[in-house]
Design a protein around this motif. Structure first.
Motif, short mmCIF file in Angstrom:
data_model
loop_
_atom_site.label_atom_id
_atom_site.label_comp_id
_atom_site.label_asym_id
_atom_site.label_seq_id
_atom_site.Cartn_x
_atom_site.Cartn_y
_atom_site.Cartn_z
N ARG A 185 51.87 34.33 25.60
CA ARG A 185 51.74 35.69 25.06
C ARG A 185 52.12 35.71 23.59
O ARG A 185 52.72 34.77 23.07
N ARG B 23 46.23 31.00 30.37
CA ARG B 23 47.09 31.57 29.34
C ARG B 23 48.06 30.52 28.78
O ARG B 23 48.31 30.44 27.58
N MET B 54 40.42 33.84 30.71
CA MET B 54 41.04 34.97 30.03
C MET B 54 39.94 35.87 29.48
O MET B 54 38.80 35.44 29.33
N GLU B 58 42.24 39.15 25.21
CA GLU B 58 43.52 38.47 25.44
C GLU B 58 43.67 37.26 24.53
O GLU B 58 44.71 37.04 23.89
N SER B 61 44.06 38.17 20.87
CA SER B 61 45.38 38.71 20.52
C SER B 61 46.34 37.56 20.21
O SER B 61 47.24 37.70 19.40
#
Ligand SMILES: Cc1cc2nc3c(=O)[nH]c(=O)nc-3n(C[C@H](O)[C@H](O)[C@H](O)COP(=O)(O)O)c2cc1C
Ligand code: SF4
Ligand code: FES
Lengths: 421, 153
Positions: A185, B23, B54, B58, B61
């Motif tokens: 992330r 991810r 993904m 996503e 980003s």
């Protein structure tokens, strides 16, 4: 006993040793001894006795931190090796990873074993390609030799070690942001608590340690906690990679005892250039507060730099002399911090660019007296920011507003005396 | 233009290594795309996202979060010049101005012939050899920075 347990064997050209070469120099002996002859708790106790404090900037006692990890984990747990090193003025972890990767890896393996971690991830910034190659090479060799890997550590479940190359973002060095980054992330820091030891990577117990912190560990076990501690000249134990950049004759890194006075550290770097006057120095990377002449005899360790009114941080010194405009230097510093804000909280995301713009305005002769007040107000907001980035960012600014007050006044009176505007 | 077969295969392998959790392999996948194609185009981003399972949003980003993932074309030679304080004190601004003038582009831009891209980077851990620059991620000595423009492609 070598004078320099961290870098005594490092080659001048920084090419790393092979595992065989490193073993001939006594490498991995501390690990072998620890896993065969000692208990994890005894290793943690030795690190506590050594008085080792984290070399990533915050100085948290390493043994205490390891003690937060569960002694009986019910699944995977993690040690993350922080090799992000992107704060301006820092070039110590790069040296260690490039020149003595097996020392770093051995330290990590011992640490993981002591805190019963099953996984080690070595996080290295993108720009450090040579360090990535050296660490990857060491991991490969250690795995082939059965030192790490599935079932490698006697009596334990083995140790999985992997390398993560990042893609360039300072905030990834903040420990909870680093965890976010590894989870794929955007690296925005997490709220604490829960602390990583309770819930870190993938919700599992996690400890983040700096590269240099871990590199200290084999030496501590080899000579014993008390002997290693005695290497320090003050309260803090051991040796440290110091480094000096900026206005000195011979910028560079070197290993010296903790508590070495700032004056000696600057002298090791050749001292100031002829005729130059010290304007100020940041003792611990860009996110520490400016000190000056008056602090030159203070010991460079955590207590010493705090007593002097700054922070020891990473122990990497940036020196300013009177040949550069300190206001422009501050503008440069705040521009860095503004650019590297992760953008999560307002004081940092909006405030830091504002400070940078105001400082750049001073450089163009557009500074106004009330801007000094605005700059101070931004500094006062730092404690309300979400993570340590903004408090670090205002360290040079807040101290600089005081120390370089005359320079600010001169800019208000008639433009930059250094002729920058 | 689609990704080359080797990069596609590498990305599949990375995802597998993370038990299918794309991810976790995303940053490394983007680095591989860049190693093969110099930058991450929209088409390559879409293809990579699909390989990782993904969404494009996503993955983008992440791509846009990192300074060294490039979402605009990068020339044959990528020159990264440090703009942090120790290098600034050692004269990086003058060097920056000379590079800009020689190539006729600003930092963040690529020459029209596609040969050079100039990018600012924060401290690269070579403050003791300031002003520091990287050419395609390899450190170059201060004295050699300007010579970068001379040697062939
Ligand atoms: C904005 C920010 C950036 C940081 N960058 C680094 C870094 O690059 N390397 C590092 O070891 N610690 C960095 N830290 C400190 C880490 O959060 C953490 O305290 C450290 O890695 C813990 O290791 P140690 O206890 O061994 O020092 C950073 C902290 C902040 C707030
Ligand atoms: S202080 Fe800055 S870096 Fe930290 S969370 Fe807030 S915006 Fe992000
Ligand atoms: S400031 Fe340029 S390499 Fe550190």
């Amino acid at each position: 006993m070598t004078e320099a347990p961290l870098t005594g064997h490092a080659r001048a050209d920084r090419t790393p040793h092979t595992l065989a070469e490193w073993r001939r120099l006594g490498g991995w002996e501390s690990f072998d001894h620890a896993v065969r002859e000692r208990t994890p708790d005894a290793v943690i106790a030795a690190v506590k006795d050594a008085g080792l404090r984290g070399r990533g900037g915050a100085g948290f006692p390493t043994g205490v931190k390891w003690g937060f990890m569960p002694a009986d984990p019910d699944g995977p747990s993690h040690l993350l090796v922080n090799g992000d090193e992107m704060e301006p003025g820092n070039f110590k972890d790069r040296w260690l990873m490039e020149a003595v990767p097996h020392l770093v890896l051995e330290g990590a393996a011992i640490a993981a074993w002591a805190m019963r971690a099953s996984h080690v991830t070595i996080f290295v910034r993108d720009a450090y390609r040579a360090a990535q190659r050296a660490m990857a090479g060491a991991v490969e060799e250690a795995r082939e030799a059965g030192l790490i890997g599935a079932g490698a550590v006697p009596g334990e479940r083995g140790l999985e070690v992997s390398l993560h190359a990042s893609a360039g973002r300072y905030i990834c060095g903040e420990e909870t942001a680093l965890i976010e980054a590894l989870e794929g992330r955007r690296a925005i820091p997490r709220e604490k608590p829960p602390f990583p030891a309770q819930s870190g990577l993938h919700g599992r117990p996690t400890t983040v340690n700096n590269v240099e912190t871990l590199a200290c560990v084999p030496g501590i076990l080899a000579e014993g906690g008390a002997a290693w501690k005695a290497r320090g000249r003050g309260e803090d134990g051991g040796t440290k990679i110091f480094g000096v950049s900026g206005a000195v004759r011979r910028p560079g890194p070197f290993e010296a005892p903790m508590g070495t006075p700032a004056r000696e550290v600057l002298e090791r770097a050749g001292g100031l250039r002829d005729g130059a006057r010290l304007a100020g120095f940041l003792p611990g990377g860009l996110s520490s507060g400016f000190l000056g002449e008056e602090a030159l005899d203070a010991p460079m360790d955590f207590e010493g730099m705090e007593a002097a009114g700054s922070q020891f941080g990473t122990g990497m010194v940036i020196v300013l002399d009177d040949s550069v405009c300190p206001v422009a230097a501050l503008a440069n510093a705040e521009r860095f911090f503004a650019r590297e804000s992760c953008g999560w909280c307002t004081p940092c995301r909006d405030g830091l660019p504002w400070t940078a713009r105001l400082l750049e305005g001073f450089c163009r002769g557009e500074g106004r007296r009330e801007h000094l007040e605005v700059l101070r107000r931004h500094c006062a907001m730092a404690p309300h920011a979400f993570c340590g980035h903004m408090p670090g960012a205002v360290m040079p600014l807040e101290s600089g507003l005081d120390r370089f007050a005359d320079a600010f006044e001169a800019h208000l009176a008639g433009g930059c005396p250094w002729g920058r505007a | 233009m689609s990704l080359d077969a080797a990069t596609r295969e590498a990305i599949r392998g990375l995802r597998k290594r993370h038990d299918g959790e794309g991810r976790l392999a995303a940053v490394e996948a983007l680095r591989r795309v860049q190693a093969a194609h110099r930058w991450v185009s929209d088409a390559h981003l879409a293809e990579t996202a699909a390989l990782l399972g993904m969404t494009e949003a996503e993955l983008d980003s992440l791509a846009t979060f990192y300074s060294l993932i490039f979402r605009r074309p990068v020339g044959e030679r990528l020159i990264l010049l440090c703009d942090s304080l120790p290098c600034w004190m050692a004269g990086s601004e003058a060097l920056r101005a000379r590079l800009r003038e020689r190539l006729g582009i600003d930092f963040g831009e690529t020459t029209e012939d596609g040969r050079y891209t100039l990018v600012n980077i924060c401290c690269v851990g070579a403050c003791d050899a300031a002003p520091a620059a990287l050419r395609d991620f390899a450190l170059v000595a201060p004295a050699e920075v300007e010579a970068l423009l001379e040697d062939g492609p």
